[in-house]
Design an enzyme around this catalytic site. Sequence first.
Site, PDB file in Angstrom:
ATOM      1  N   GLY A  36       0.773  -0.958   0.175  1.00 15.92           N
ATOM      2  CA  GLY A  36      -0.113   0.152   0.106  1.00 15.92           C
ATOM      3  C   GLY A  36       0.832   1.043   0.050  1.00 15.92           C
ATOM      4  N   SER A  37       0.298   2.415  -0.536  1.00 14.03           N
ATOM      5  CA  SER A  37       0.991   3.862  -0.213  1.00 14.03           C
ATOM      6  C   SER A  37       0.896   4.048   1.239  1.00 14.03           C
ATOM      7  CB  SER A  37       0.327   4.735  -1.229  1.00 14.03           C
ATOM      8  OG  SER A  37       0.558   4.266  -2.523  1.00 14.03           O
ATOM      9  N   GLY A  38       1.780   5.075   1.565  1.00 14.96           N
ATOM     10  CA  GLY A  38       1.652   5.696   2.807  1.00 14.96           C
ATOM     11  C   GLY A  38       2.920   5.133   3.701  1.00 14.96           C
ATOM     12  N   HIS A  39       3.352   4.303   3.144  1.00 13.40           N
ATOM     13  CA  HIS A  39       4.646   3.845   3.946  1.00 13.40           C
ATOM     14  C   HIS A  39       5.907   4.480   3.552  1.00 13.40           C
ATOM     15  CE1 HIS A  39       1.711   0.992   5.313  1.00 13.40           C
ATOM     16  NE2 HIS A  39       1.582   0.365   4.027  1.00 13.40           N
ATOM     17  N   LYS A  84       5.364  -8.476   1.925  1.00 16.54           N
ATOM     18  CA  LYS A  84       4.977  -8.220   3.460  1.00 16.54           C
ATOM     19  C   LYS A  84       4.000  -9.066   3.704  1.00 16.54           C
ATOM     20  CE  LYS A  84       4.899  -3.668   3.304  1.00 16.54           C
ATOM     21  NZ  LYS A  84       4.992  -3.791   1.850  1.00 16.54           N
ATOM     22  N   ASP A  90      -1.840  -8.435   0.563  1.00 14.89           N
ATOM     23  CA  ASP A  90      -0.487  -8.449  -0.226  1.00 14.89           C
ATOM     24  C   ASP A  90      -0.207  -9.908  -0.580  1.00 14.89           C
ATOM     25  OD1 ASP A  90      -0.241  -6.012   1.587  1.00 14.89           O
ATOM     26  OD2 ASP A  90       1.280  -5.589   0.334  1.00 14.89           O
ATOM     27  N   HIS A 113      -0.469   0.189   9.542  1.00 17.51           N
ATOM     28  CA  HIS A 113      -1.573   0.491   8.500  1.00 17.51           C
ATOM     29  C   HIS A 113      -2.561   1.434   9.531  1.00 17.51           C
ATOM     30  CE1 HIS A 113       0.037  -2.812   6.269  1.00 17.51           C
ATOM     31  NE2 HIS A 113      -0.189  -1.995   5.115  1.00 17.51           N
TER      32      HIS A 113
END
Lengths: 209, 352
Positions: free
Chosen positions: B53-56, B104, B109, B218
Amino acid sequence: MSMNKAQLIAWLGKLNEVYADKKEYLTELDAAIGDADHGINMNRGFGKVAEKLPTVEEKDIGTILKTVGMTLMSSVGGASGPLYGTFWMKGGMLMGGKEELNSEDFAKVIEAGVEGILQRGRPNLGDKTMYDLWAPVLEVIKEKAGNGDDVLAIVDAALPVGEKALADTIPLQAKKGRASYLGERSIGHQDPGATSSFYMLETLKEVLS
Amino acid sequence: MKKLINDVENVVKEQLEGMALAHPELKVNYEPYYVVRQDAPVKGKVAIVSGGGSGHEPMHGGFVGKGMLDGACPGEVFTSPTPDQMYECAKAVDSGEGVLFMVKNYTGDVMNFEAAAELVASEGVKVQNILIDDDVAVKDSLYTAGRRGVGTTVLAEKIVGAAAEAGYDLEKCSDLCRKVNQYGRSFGVALTSCIVPAAGKPTFDLGEDEVEMGIGIHGEPGIERMPLKSVDEMTQYAAEQIIDDPAYRRTVREWNGSEWEDKELTDEPFAKGDNVIAFVNSMGGTPVSELYAVYRKLDEVCKAKGINIVRNLVGPYITSLEMQGFSITLLKVDDEMLKFWDAPAQTPGYVR
Protein backbone atom coordinates in the site's frame (compact mmCIF):
# COMPACT_ATOMS: atom_id res chain seq x y z
CA MET A 1 -38.05 -18.39 -12.80
CA SER A 2 -34.53 -18.15 -14.15
CA MET A 3 -32.35 -15.11 -13.87
CA ASN A 4 -31.96 -13.35 -17.21
CA LYS A 5 -29.11 -11.23 -18.47
CA ALA A 6 -30.95 -7.95 -17.93
CA GLN A 7 -31.43 -8.90 -14.29
CA LEU A 8 -27.76 -9.81 -13.94
CA ILE A 9 -26.71 -6.47 -15.42
CA ALA A 10 -29.23 -4.67 -13.20
CA TRP A 11 -27.83 -6.50 -10.16
CA LEU A 12 -24.26 -5.48 -10.92
CA GLY A 13 -25.26 -1.90 -11.67
CA LYS A 14 -27.27 -1.69 -8.48
CA LEU A 15 -24.32 -3.00 -6.47
CA ASN A 16 -22.41 0.09 -7.53
CA GLU A 17 -25.13 2.24 -5.91
CA VAL A 18 -25.27 0.03 -2.83
CA TYR A 19 -21.52 0.21 -2.21
CA ALA A 20 -21.53 3.96 -2.80
CA ASP A 21 -24.27 4.20 -0.20
CA LYS A 22 -22.60 1.84 2.28
CA LYS A 23 -19.07 3.13 1.71
CA GLU A 24 -18.78 4.85 5.06
CA TYR A 25 -20.53 2.13 7.01
CA LEU A 26 -18.26 -0.61 5.64
CA THR A 27 -15.23 1.57 6.25
CA GLU A 28 -16.35 2.13 9.86
CA LEU A 29 -16.72 -1.62 10.36
CA ASP A 30 -13.22 -2.04 8.93
CA ALA A 31 -11.75 0.77 11.03
CA ALA A 32 -12.83 -1.10 14.16
CA ILE A 33 -10.86 -4.24 13.34
CA GLY A 34 -8.93 -3.67 10.12
CA ASP A 35 -7.43 -0.75 8.29
CA ALA A 36 -10.43 1.38 7.39
CA ASP A 37 -10.56 0.90 3.64
CA HIS A 38 -13.09 -1.82 2.86
CA GLY A 39 -15.95 0.52 1.95
CA ILE A 40 -13.63 2.69 -0.10
CA ASN A 41 -12.27 -0.33 -1.95
CA MET A 42 -15.67 -1.89 -2.69
CA ASN A 43 -16.95 1.46 -3.88
CA ARG A 44 -13.97 1.88 -6.18
CA GLY A 45 -14.24 -1.69 -7.49
CA PHE A 46 -17.93 -1.64 -8.31
CA GLY A 47 -17.59 1.86 -9.73
CA LYS A 48 -15.17 0.34 -12.24
CA VAL A 49 -17.54 -2.58 -12.81
CA ALA A 50 -20.35 -0.14 -13.60
CA GLU A 51 -18.09 1.61 -16.13
CA LYS A 52 -17.35 -1.73 -17.80
CA LEU A 53 -20.94 -3.01 -17.94
CA PRO A 54 -22.00 -1.22 -21.15
CA THR A 55 -19.10 -2.88 -23.00
CA VAL A 56 -20.21 -6.41 -22.05
CA GLU A 57 -24.00 -6.24 -21.72
CA GLU A 58 -24.42 -7.85 -25.14
CA LYS A 59 -21.99 -10.67 -24.31
CA ASP A 60 -22.79 -14.05 -22.73
CA ILE A 61 -23.13 -14.40 -18.97
CA GLY A 62 -19.78 -16.17 -18.65
CA THR A 63 -18.00 -13.20 -20.21
CA ILE A 64 -19.90 -10.74 -18.03
CA LEU A 65 -19.02 -12.58 -14.83
CA LYS A 66 -15.37 -12.99 -15.81
CA THR A 67 -15.15 -9.29 -16.66
CA VAL A 68 -16.55 -8.42 -13.24
CA GLY A 69 -13.95 -10.70 -11.64
CA MET A 70 -11.02 -9.23 -13.58
CA THR A 71 -12.21 -5.69 -12.94
CA LEU A 72 -12.50 -6.25 -9.19
CA MET A 73 -9.16 -8.04 -9.07
CA SER A 74 -7.41 -5.16 -10.79
CA SER A 75 -9.09 -2.27 -8.99
CA VAL A 76 -9.93 -3.28 -5.43
CA GLY A 77 -6.60 -4.39 -3.95
CA GLY A 78 -6.35 -5.52 -0.35
CA ALA A 79 -7.66 -8.95 0.56
CA SER A 80 -11.11 -8.39 -0.88
CA GLY A 81 -9.75 -7.74 -4.41
CA PRO A 82 -8.41 -11.23 -5.06
CA LEU A 83 -11.21 -12.86 -3.06
CA TYR A 84 -14.11 -11.16 -4.84
CA GLY A 85 -12.19 -11.21 -8.11
CA THR A 86 -11.79 -14.98 -7.87
CA PHE A 87 -15.41 -15.37 -6.69
CA TRP A 88 -16.89 -13.83 -9.85
CA MET A 89 -14.28 -15.24 -12.20
CA LYS A 90 -14.76 -18.86 -11.12
CA GLY A 91 -18.50 -18.59 -11.65
CA GLY A 92 -17.91 -17.01 -15.04
CA MET A 93 -15.65 -19.83 -16.15
CA LEU A 94 -18.60 -22.24 -15.92
CA MET A 95 -21.18 -20.08 -17.67
CA GLY A 96 -19.63 -19.56 -21.10
CA GLY A 97 -22.30 -19.11 -23.79
CA LYS A 98 -25.19 -18.78 -21.30
CA GLU A 99 -27.86 -16.15 -21.85
CA GLU A 100 -29.72 -16.88 -18.63
CA LEU A 101 -29.14 -18.73 -15.37
CA ASN A 102 -31.62 -21.33 -14.18
CA SER A 103 -31.60 -22.26 -10.51
CA GLU A 104 -29.06 -25.02 -11.08
CA ASP A 105 -26.72 -22.63 -12.92
CA PHE A 106 -27.13 -20.06 -10.19
CA ALA A 107 -26.16 -22.60 -7.52
CA LYS A 108 -23.15 -23.64 -9.62
CA VAL A 109 -21.97 -20.04 -9.96
CA ILE A 110 -22.12 -19.48 -6.21
CA GLU A 111 -20.52 -22.84 -5.45
CA ALA A 112 -17.61 -22.23 -7.83
CA GLY A 113 -17.22 -18.73 -6.41
CA VAL A 114 -17.06 -19.97 -2.84
CA GLU A 115 -14.53 -22.61 -3.87
CA GLY A 116 -12.49 -19.80 -5.37
CA ILE A 117 -12.57 -17.93 -2.05
CA LEU A 118 -11.39 -21.12 -0.33
CA GLN A 119 -8.50 -21.67 -2.75
CA ARG A 120 -7.25 -18.12 -2.59
CA GLY A 121 -7.74 -17.29 1.08
CA ARG A 122 -7.74 -20.73 2.72
CA PRO A 123 -10.19 -19.63 5.43
CA ASN A 124 -11.66 -21.97 8.00
CA LEU A 125 -15.17 -21.66 9.37
CA GLY A 126 -15.14 -19.32 12.35
CA ASP A 127 -12.10 -17.30 11.23
CA LYS A 128 -14.36 -14.21 11.00
CA THR A 129 -14.20 -13.72 7.24
CA MET A 130 -16.62 -13.54 4.32
CA TYR A 131 -16.46 -17.34 4.21
CA ASP A 132 -18.45 -17.47 7.45
CA LEU A 133 -21.31 -15.94 5.48
CA TRP A 134 -20.87 -17.89 2.28
CA ALA A 135 -20.56 -21.37 3.79
CA PRO A 136 -24.07 -21.54 5.29
CA VAL A 137 -25.57 -19.51 2.43
CA LEU A 138 -24.13 -21.93 -0.13
CA GLU A 139 -25.70 -24.86 1.73
CA VAL A 140 -29.17 -23.33 1.46
CA ILE A 141 -28.67 -22.36 -2.15
CA LYS A 142 -27.62 -25.89 -3.09
CA GLU A 143 -30.49 -27.42 -1.15
CA LYS A 144 -33.14 -25.14 -2.65
CA ALA A 145 -31.73 -25.48 -6.16
CA GLY A 146 -31.81 -29.25 -5.69
CA ASN A 147 -35.52 -28.97 -4.91
CA GLY A 148 -36.01 -27.16 -8.18
CA ASP A 149 -36.94 -23.81 -6.58
CA ASP A 150 -36.63 -20.75 -8.81
CA VAL A 151 -33.80 -18.26 -8.33
CA LEU A 152 -35.89 -15.72 -6.43
CA ALA A 153 -37.12 -18.39 -4.01
CA ILE A 154 -33.53 -19.54 -3.51
CA VAL A 155 -32.34 -16.05 -2.72
CA ASP A 156 -35.37 -15.55 -0.47
CA ALA A 157 -34.38 -18.61 1.52
CA ALA A 158 -30.69 -17.66 1.59
CA LEU A 159 -31.22 -14.14 2.95
CA PRO A 160 -32.28 -14.95 6.52
CA VAL A 161 -29.51 -17.53 6.73
CA GLY A 162 -27.05 -14.89 5.54
CA GLU A 163 -28.42 -12.39 8.01
CA LYS A 164 -27.91 -14.80 10.88
CA ALA A 165 -24.42 -15.75 9.65
CA LEU A 166 -23.55 -12.07 9.52
CA ALA A 167 -24.66 -11.51 13.12
CA ASP A 168 -22.78 -14.65 14.08
CA THR A 169 -19.49 -13.05 12.98
CA ILE A 170 -19.82 -10.47 15.77
CA PRO A 171 -18.70 -12.63 18.73
CA LEU A 172 -15.94 -14.35 16.73
CA GLN A 173 -12.24 -13.67 17.24
CA ALA A 174 -10.62 -13.03 13.86
CA LYS A 175 -7.97 -15.48 12.69
CA LYS A 176 -7.44 -14.21 9.15
CA GLY A 177 -6.75 -10.81 7.71
CA ARG A 178 -5.59 -7.73 9.54
CA ALA A 179 -8.33 -8.13 12.13
CA SER A 180 -6.50 -11.21 13.40
CA TYR A 181 -3.75 -8.99 14.79
CA LEU A 182 -6.18 -7.50 17.30
CA GLY A 183 -6.68 -10.83 19.03
CA GLU A 184 -9.51 -10.55 21.54
CA ARG A 185 -10.09 -6.94 20.59
CA SER A 186 -11.62 -8.17 17.33
CA ILE A 187 -14.49 -9.73 19.29
CA GLY A 188 -17.73 -7.74 19.29
CA HIS A 189 -17.45 -6.34 15.77
CA GLN A 190 -19.28 -7.46 12.64
CA ASP A 191 -16.97 -8.65 9.88
CA PRO A 192 -16.77 -6.10 7.04
CA GLY A 193 -16.14 -8.71 4.31
CA ALA A 194 -19.11 -10.81 5.39
CA THR A 195 -21.15 -7.59 5.41
CA SER A 196 -20.24 -6.57 1.87
CA SER A 197 -21.02 -10.13 0.77
CA PHE A 198 -24.42 -9.95 2.43
CA TYR A 199 -25.24 -6.82 0.42
CA MET A 200 -24.73 -8.87 -2.75
CA LEU A 201 -27.53 -11.22 -1.74
CA GLU A 202 -29.78 -8.48 -0.44
CA THR A 203 -29.39 -6.49 -3.65
CA LEU A 204 -30.05 -9.55 -5.78
CA LYS A 205 -33.35 -10.04 -4.02
CA GLU A 206 -34.37 -6.44 -4.71
CA VAL A 207 -33.50 -6.82 -8.38
CA LEU A 208 -35.38 -10.10 -8.80
CA SER A 209 -38.47 -9.05 -6.83
CA MET B 1 -8.62 16.60 8.00
CA LYS B 2 -5.74 18.88 7.01
CA LYS B 3 -3.53 17.40 4.32
CA LEU B 4 -1.75 18.54 1.16
CA ILE B 5 -4.34 17.02 -1.14
CA ASN B 6 -6.27 18.28 -4.15
CA ASP B 7 -8.71 15.45 -4.60
CA VAL B 8 -8.86 12.37 -2.42
CA GLU B 9 -9.46 10.18 -5.49
CA ASN B 10 -6.18 11.29 -7.09
CA VAL B 11 -3.84 11.22 -4.11
CA VAL B 12 -1.61 8.38 -5.28
CA LYS B 13 -1.62 9.41 -8.94
CA GLU B 14 -0.62 13.01 -8.28
CA GLN B 15 2.10 11.94 -5.86
CA LEU B 16 3.52 9.56 -8.47
CA GLU B 17 3.46 12.31 -11.09
CA GLY B 18 5.47 14.54 -8.78
CA MET B 19 7.89 11.76 -8.00
CA ALA B 20 8.49 11.12 -11.70
CA LEU B 21 9.25 14.81 -12.25
CA ALA B 22 11.59 14.99 -9.27
CA HIS B 23 13.43 11.79 -10.19
CA PRO B 24 14.10 11.40 -13.89
CA GLU B 25 16.21 8.35 -13.05
CA LEU B 26 12.93 6.53 -12.39
CA LYS B 27 10.23 5.57 -14.83
CA VAL B 28 6.64 5.74 -13.60
CA ASN B 29 3.84 3.83 -15.30
CA TYR B 30 0.28 4.96 -14.60
CA GLU B 31 -1.95 2.24 -16.05
CA PRO B 32 -1.41 0.27 -13.95
CA TYR B 33 0.77 2.01 -11.36
CA TYR B 34 4.36 0.91 -11.01
CA VAL B 35 7.80 2.51 -10.63
CA VAL B 36 10.94 1.06 -12.24
CA ARG B 37 14.58 1.98 -12.72
CA GLN B 38 15.06 3.96 -15.90
CA ASP B 39 17.70 1.41 -17.00
CA ALA B 40 15.48 -1.67 -16.38
CA PRO B 41 15.65 -4.44 -17.38
CA VAL B 42 19.30 -4.70 -16.37
CA LYS B 43 20.97 -7.38 -18.45
CA GLY B 44 22.12 -10.47 -16.56
CA LYS B 45 20.61 -9.34 -13.26
CA VAL B 46 17.80 -10.82 -11.16
CA ALA B 47 15.04 -8.23 -10.78
CA ILE B 48 13.90 -7.37 -7.26
CA VAL B 49 10.31 -6.15 -7.07
CA SER B 50 8.51 -5.05 -3.96
CA GLY B 51 5.16 -3.50 -3.37
CA GLY B 52 2.46 -2.67 -0.92
CA GLY B 53 0.00 0.00 0.00
CA SER B 54 1.02 3.64 -0.38
CA GLY B 55 1.61 5.64 2.78
CA HIS B 56 4.73 3.82 4.03
CA GLU B 57 7.29 6.30 2.77
CA PRO B 58 9.76 6.16 1.25
CA MET B 59 9.07 2.55 0.45
CA HIS B 60 8.70 1.13 -1.93
CA GLY B 61 8.94 3.61 -4.80
CA GLY B 62 11.61 5.54 -2.91
CA PHE B 63 13.85 2.49 -2.81
CA VAL B 64 13.89 1.91 -6.55
CA GLY B 65 17.34 2.40 -8.01
CA LYS B 66 20.78 0.92 -8.43
CA GLY B 67 21.63 -1.33 -5.49
CA MET B 68 18.09 -1.79 -4.21
CA LEU B 69 14.83 -2.41 -6.11
CA ASP B 70 14.27 -2.75 -9.85
CA GLY B 71 10.58 -2.09 -9.50
CA ALA B 72 7.91 -1.16 -6.97
CA CYS B 73 4.14 -1.46 -7.10
CA PRO B 74 2.31 1.12 -5.01
CA GLY B 75 -1.27 0.30 -4.08
CA GLU B 76 -3.85 2.79 -2.91
CA VAL B 77 -3.15 4.21 0.55
CA PHE B 78 -2.72 1.26 2.95
CA THR B 79 -4.22 -1.09 0.36
CA SER B 80 -2.16 -3.76 -1.35
CA PRO B 81 -1.47 -3.32 -5.04
CA THR B 82 -3.29 -5.56 -7.51
CA PRO B 83 -1.97 -8.53 -9.53
CA ASP B 84 -2.02 -6.67 -12.84
CA GLN B 85 0.36 -4.05 -11.40
CA MET B 86 2.82 -6.68 -10.21
CA TYR B 87 2.51 -8.63 -13.45
CA GLU B 88 3.21 -5.60 -15.66
CA CYS B 89 6.01 -4.41 -13.41
CA ALA B 90 7.67 -7.85 -13.41
CA LYS B 91 7.50 -8.00 -17.21
CA ALA B 92 9.07 -4.54 -17.42
CA VAL B 93 12.07 -5.41 -15.24
CA ASP B 94 12.76 -9.07 -16.05
CA SER B 95 15.98 -9.46 -18.02
CA GLY B 96 15.56 -13.23 -18.30
CA GLU B 97 17.21 -13.94 -14.94
CA GLY B 98 13.90 -13.98 -13.09
CA VAL B 99 12.02 -11.84 -10.62
CA LEU B 100 11.99 -11.92 -6.83
CA PHE B 101 8.79 -10.55 -5.33
CA MET B 102 9.42 -9.32 -1.80
CA VAL B 103 6.09 -9.55 0.00
CA LYS B 104 5.11 -8.21 3.39
CA ASN B 105 2.92 -10.64 5.28
CA TYR B 106 -0.55 -9.11 5.10
CA THR B 107 -3.44 -11.16 3.83
CA GLY B 108 -4.12 -8.83 0.91
CA ASP B 109 -0.50 -8.45 -0.17
CA VAL B 110 0.06 -12.18 0.02
CA MET B 111 -3.01 -13.05 -2.06
CA ASN B 112 -2.39 -10.41 -4.71
CA PHE B 113 1.28 -11.36 -5.05
CA GLU B 114 0.35 -15.03 -5.28
CA ALA B 115 -2.09 -14.31 -8.08
CA ALA B 116 0.62 -12.23 -9.79
CA ALA B 117 3.28 -14.94 -9.44
CA GLU B 118 0.91 -17.42 -11.09
CA LEU B 119 0.35 -15.01 -13.98
CA VAL B 120 4.05 -14.23 -14.41
CA ALA B 121 5.05 -17.90 -14.20
CA SER B 122 2.43 -18.85 -16.78
CA GLU B 123 4.42 -16.77 -19.27
CA GLY B 124 7.62 -18.65 -18.55
CA VAL B 125 9.26 -16.01 -16.34
CA LYS B 126 11.20 -17.40 -13.37
CA VAL B 127 9.60 -15.98 -10.24
CA GLN B 128 9.76 -16.35 -6.49
CA ASN B 129 7.76 -14.82 -3.63
CA ILE B 130 9.60 -14.38 -0.34
CA LEU B 131 7.59 -13.31 2.66
CA ILE B 132 8.71 -10.78 5.24
CA ASP B 133 7.07 -11.50 8.61
CA ASP B 134 9.08 -9.93 11.41
CA ASP B 135 6.64 -8.22 13.78
CA VAL B 136 7.06 -9.78 17.23
CA ALA B 137 3.90 -8.07 18.48
CA VAL B 138 2.04 -10.91 16.79
CA LYS B 139 2.75 -13.92 18.91
CA ASP B 140 1.75 -16.85 16.75
CA SER B 141 0.47 -17.84 13.35
CA LEU B 142 -2.02 -20.46 14.48
CA TYR B 143 -4.59 -17.90 15.52
CA THR B 144 -3.65 -15.01 13.27
CA ALA B 145 -2.57 -14.41 9.69
CA GLY B 146 0.97 -14.64 11.08
CA ARG B 147 3.48 -11.94 11.89
CA ARG B 148 3.20 -8.75 9.89
CA GLY B 149 5.96 -7.60 7.60
CA VAL B 150 7.41 -4.34 8.93
CA GLY B 151 10.90 -2.84 9.41
CA THR B 152 12.93 -5.81 8.23
CA THR B 153 11.48 -5.14 4.77
CA VAL B 154 13.69 -2.06 4.42
CA LEU B 155 16.84 -3.94 5.44
CA ALA B 156 15.97 -6.87 3.15
CA GLU B 157 15.42 -4.55 0.18
CA LYS B 158 18.86 -3.03 0.78
CA ILE B 159 20.73 -6.27 1.36
CA VAL B 160 19.07 -8.46 -1.28
CA GLY B 161 19.06 -5.55 -3.74
CA ALA B 162 22.83 -5.30 -3.39
CA ALA B 163 23.22 -9.07 -3.77
CA ALA B 164 21.24 -9.00 -7.02
CA GLU B 165 23.38 -6.11 -8.21
CA ALA B 166 26.48 -8.20 -7.40
CA GLY B 167 25.25 -11.04 -9.59
CA TYR B 168 23.42 -13.44 -7.25
CA ASP B 169 21.00 -15.66 -9.17
CA LEU B 170 17.30 -15.98 -8.28
CA GLU B 171 17.79 -18.92 -5.96
CA LYS B 172 20.63 -17.26 -4.05
CA CYS B 173 18.69 -13.98 -3.80
CA SER B 174 15.68 -15.91 -2.47
CA ASP B 175 17.81 -17.79 0.08
CA LEU B 176 19.41 -14.56 1.26
CA CYS B 177 16.06 -12.80 1.53
CA ARG B 178 14.64 -15.70 3.55
CA LYS B 179 17.68 -15.52 5.84
CA VAL B 180 17.38 -11.76 6.37
CA ASN B 181 13.73 -12.22 7.23
CA GLN B 182 14.47 -15.03 9.66
CA TYR B 183 17.15 -12.95 11.40
CA GLY B 184 15.12 -9.74 11.65
CA ARG B 185 12.57 -8.75 14.30
CA SER B 186 10.56 -5.59 14.87
CA PHE B 187 8.15 -3.90 17.27
CA GLY B 188 6.19 -0.65 16.86
CA VAL B 189 4.67 1.96 19.17
CA ALA B 190 2.08 4.63 18.29
CA LEU B 191 1.51 7.91 20.11
CA THR B 192 -1.27 9.05 17.74
CA SER B 193 -3.44 7.62 14.99
CA CYS B 194 -2.94 8.62 11.39
CA ILE B 195 -5.63 9.78 8.96
CA VAL B 196 -6.27 7.72 5.83
CA PRO B 197 -7.09 10.43 3.23
CA ALA B 198 -10.13 8.62 1.82
CA ALA B 199 -11.53 8.07 5.32
CA GLY B 200 -10.87 11.67 6.34
CA LYS B 201 -10.63 11.10 10.08
CA PRO B 202 -8.27 9.34 12.51
CA THR B 203 -8.47 5.54 12.33
CA PHE B 204 -8.54 5.25 16.11
CA ASP B 205 -8.86 7.59 19.08
CA LEU B 206 -6.02 7.62 21.51
CA GLY B 207 -6.18 9.61 24.72
CA GLU B 208 -3.59 12.35 25.42
CA ASP B 209 -1.99 10.12 28.03
CA GLU B 210 -2.14 6.80 26.15
CA VAL B 211 0.04 4.89 23.67
CA GLU B 212 -0.65 1.87 21.48
CA MET B 213 1.94 -0.89 21.79
CA GLY B 214 2.56 -3.44 19.06
CA ILE B 215 1.18 -1.58 16.07
CA GLY B 216 1.57 -2.46 12.42
CA ILE B 217 2.07 0.06 9.64
CA HIS B 218 -1.51 0.63 8.51
CA GLY B 219 -2.88 2.79 11.28
CA GLU B 220 -4.44 -0.27 12.79
CA PRO B 221 -4.49 -0.27 16.58
CA GLY B 222 -1.85 -2.29 18.39
CA ILE B 223 -2.15 -5.28 20.66
CA GLU B 224 -2.31 -3.29 23.86
CA ARG B 225 -3.08 0.24 25.02
CA MET B 226 -0.97 1.67 27.86
CA PRO B 227 -0.61 4.88 29.81
CA LEU B 228 2.01 7.15 28.22
CA LYS B 229 5.49 6.45 29.49
CA SER B 230 8.87 8.10 29.12
CA VAL B 231 10.85 7.46 25.93
CA ASP B 232 13.25 5.30 27.96
CA GLU B 233 10.42 3.12 29.26
CA MET B 234 8.79 2.76 25.85
CA THR B 235 12.12 1.95 24.18
CA GLN B 236 13.06 -0.58 26.82
CA TYR B 237 9.66 -2.25 26.47
CA ALA B 238 9.92 -2.43 22.65
CA ALA B 239 13.55 -3.61 22.69
CA GLU B 240 12.82 -6.36 25.19
CA GLN B 241 9.86 -7.59 23.15
CA ILE B 242 12.34 -8.09 20.31
CA ILE B 243 15.41 -9.37 22.13
CA ASP B 244 13.54 -11.74 24.45
CA ASP B 245 11.25 -13.09 21.71
CA PRO B 246 11.42 -16.89 21.71
CA ALA B 247 11.87 -19.13 18.64
CA TYR B 248 9.09 -18.58 16.12
CA ARG B 249 7.83 -21.31 13.84
CA ARG B 250 5.35 -21.00 10.99
CA THR B 251 4.45 -22.35 7.59
CA VAL B 252 4.96 -20.17 4.53
CA ARG B 253 3.82 -20.79 0.99
CA GLU B 254 6.45 -20.56 -1.73
CA TRP B 255 6.26 -21.09 -5.48
CA ASN B 256 8.27 -24.12 -6.64
CA GLY B 257 8.07 -23.31 -10.33
CA SER B 258 4.76 -25.03 -10.97
CA GLU B 259 2.73 -24.85 -7.78
CA TRP B 260 2.58 -23.52 -4.22
CA GLU B 261 4.44 -25.48 -1.61
CA ASP B 262 4.23 -25.19 2.17
CA LYS B 263 7.54 -24.65 3.92
CA GLU B 264 8.22 -24.88 7.66
CA LEU B 265 10.48 -22.10 8.91
CA THR B 266 11.81 -21.46 12.41
CA ASP B 267 13.48 -18.26 13.57
CA GLU B 268 15.93 -18.61 16.42
CA PRO B 269 15.97 -16.06 19.25
CA PHE B 270 18.74 -13.48 19.71
CA ALA B 271 21.71 -14.60 21.77
CA LYS B 272 24.47 -12.89 23.70
CA GLY B 273 27.28 -11.93 21.33
CA ASP B 274 25.04 -11.48 18.25
CA ASN B 275 26.03 -8.70 15.87
CA VAL B 276 23.04 -6.65 14.71
CA ILE B 277 21.98 -3.78 12.52
CA ALA B 278 19.77 -1.57 14.70
CA PHE B 279 17.04 0.29 12.83
CA VAL B 280 15.02 2.99 14.60
CA ASN B 281 12.16 4.11 12.38
CA SER B 282 9.74 7.02 12.58
CA MET B 283 6.10 6.18 11.89
CA GLY B 284 5.97 9.45 9.98
CA GLY B 285 5.02 12.11 12.52
CA THR B 286 7.92 11.74 14.92
CA PRO B 287 10.98 13.92 14.27
CA VAL B 288 14.39 12.32 13.85
CA SER B 289 15.68 14.05 17.01
CA GLU B 290 13.18 12.03 19.06
CA LEU B 291 14.37 8.88 17.27
CA TYR B 292 17.86 9.58 18.58
CA ALA B 293 16.43 9.61 22.10
CA VAL B 294 15.07 6.14 21.31
CA TYR B 295 18.42 5.05 19.86
CA ARG B 296 20.22 6.24 22.99
CA LYS B 297 18.19 3.91 25.17
CA LEU B 298 18.23 1.08 22.62
CA ASP B 299 22.03 1.16 22.65
CA GLU B 300 22.00 0.87 26.43
CA VAL B 301 19.52 -2.07 26.43
CA CYS B 302 21.51 -3.92 23.74
CA LYS B 303 24.79 -3.45 25.63
CA ALA B 304 23.19 -4.76 28.82
CA LYS B 305 21.99 -7.85 26.93
CA GLY B 306 25.31 -8.49 25.20
CA ILE B 307 24.01 -7.62 21.72
CA ASN B 308 26.54 -5.72 19.56
CA ILE B 309 25.15 -3.01 17.30
CA VAL B 310 27.55 -3.02 14.35
CA ARG B 311 25.54 -0.77 11.98
CA ASN B 312 22.48 1.42 12.37
CA LEU B 313 19.75 3.18 10.47
CA VAL B 314 17.78 6.02 12.05
CA GLY B 315 15.02 7.86 10.24
CA PRO B 316 11.61 7.60 8.58
CA TYR B 317 11.95 4.60 6.24
CA ILE B 318 8.70 2.70 6.67
CA THR B 319 6.10 5.15 7.87
CA SER B 320 2.40 4.97 8.53
CA LEU B 321 1.39 8.32 7.00
CA GLU B 322 1.71 11.02 9.71
CA MET B 323 1.35 8.76 12.72
CA GLN B 324 3.53 9.75 15.68
CA GLY B 325 5.52 6.86 17.00
CA PHE B 326 8.47 4.67 16.27
CA SER B 327 9.47 1.13 15.57
CA ILE B 328 12.64 -0.76 16.35
CA THR B 329 14.08 -3.48 14.14
CA LEU B 330 17.08 -5.60 15.06
CA LEU B 331 18.65 -7.73 12.35
CA LYS B 332 21.25 -10.32 13.29
CA VAL B 333 23.95 -10.10 10.62
CA ASP B 334 26.76 -12.25 9.31
CA ASP B 335 29.60 -11.22 6.98
CA GLU B 336 27.56 -11.87 3.83
CA MET B 337 24.73 -9.60 4.96
CA LEU B 338 27.11 -6.90 6.22
CA LYS B 339 28.95 -6.82 2.90
CA PHE B 340 25.72 -6.18 1.04
CA TRP B 341 24.50 -3.71 3.67
CA ASP B 342 27.68 -1.69 3.09
CA ALA B 343 27.42 -1.83 -0.72
CA PRO B 344 26.48 1.36 -2.59
CA ALA B 345 22.83 2.22 -3.28
CA GLN B 346 21.39 5.09 -5.26
CA THR B 347 17.67 5.64 -4.69
CA PRO B 348 15.45 8.64 -3.85
CA GLY B 349 14.88 7.43 -0.29
CA TYR B 350 18.18 5.79 0.54
CA VAL B 351 21.69 6.61 -0.64
CA ARG B 352 24.85 4.99 0.51
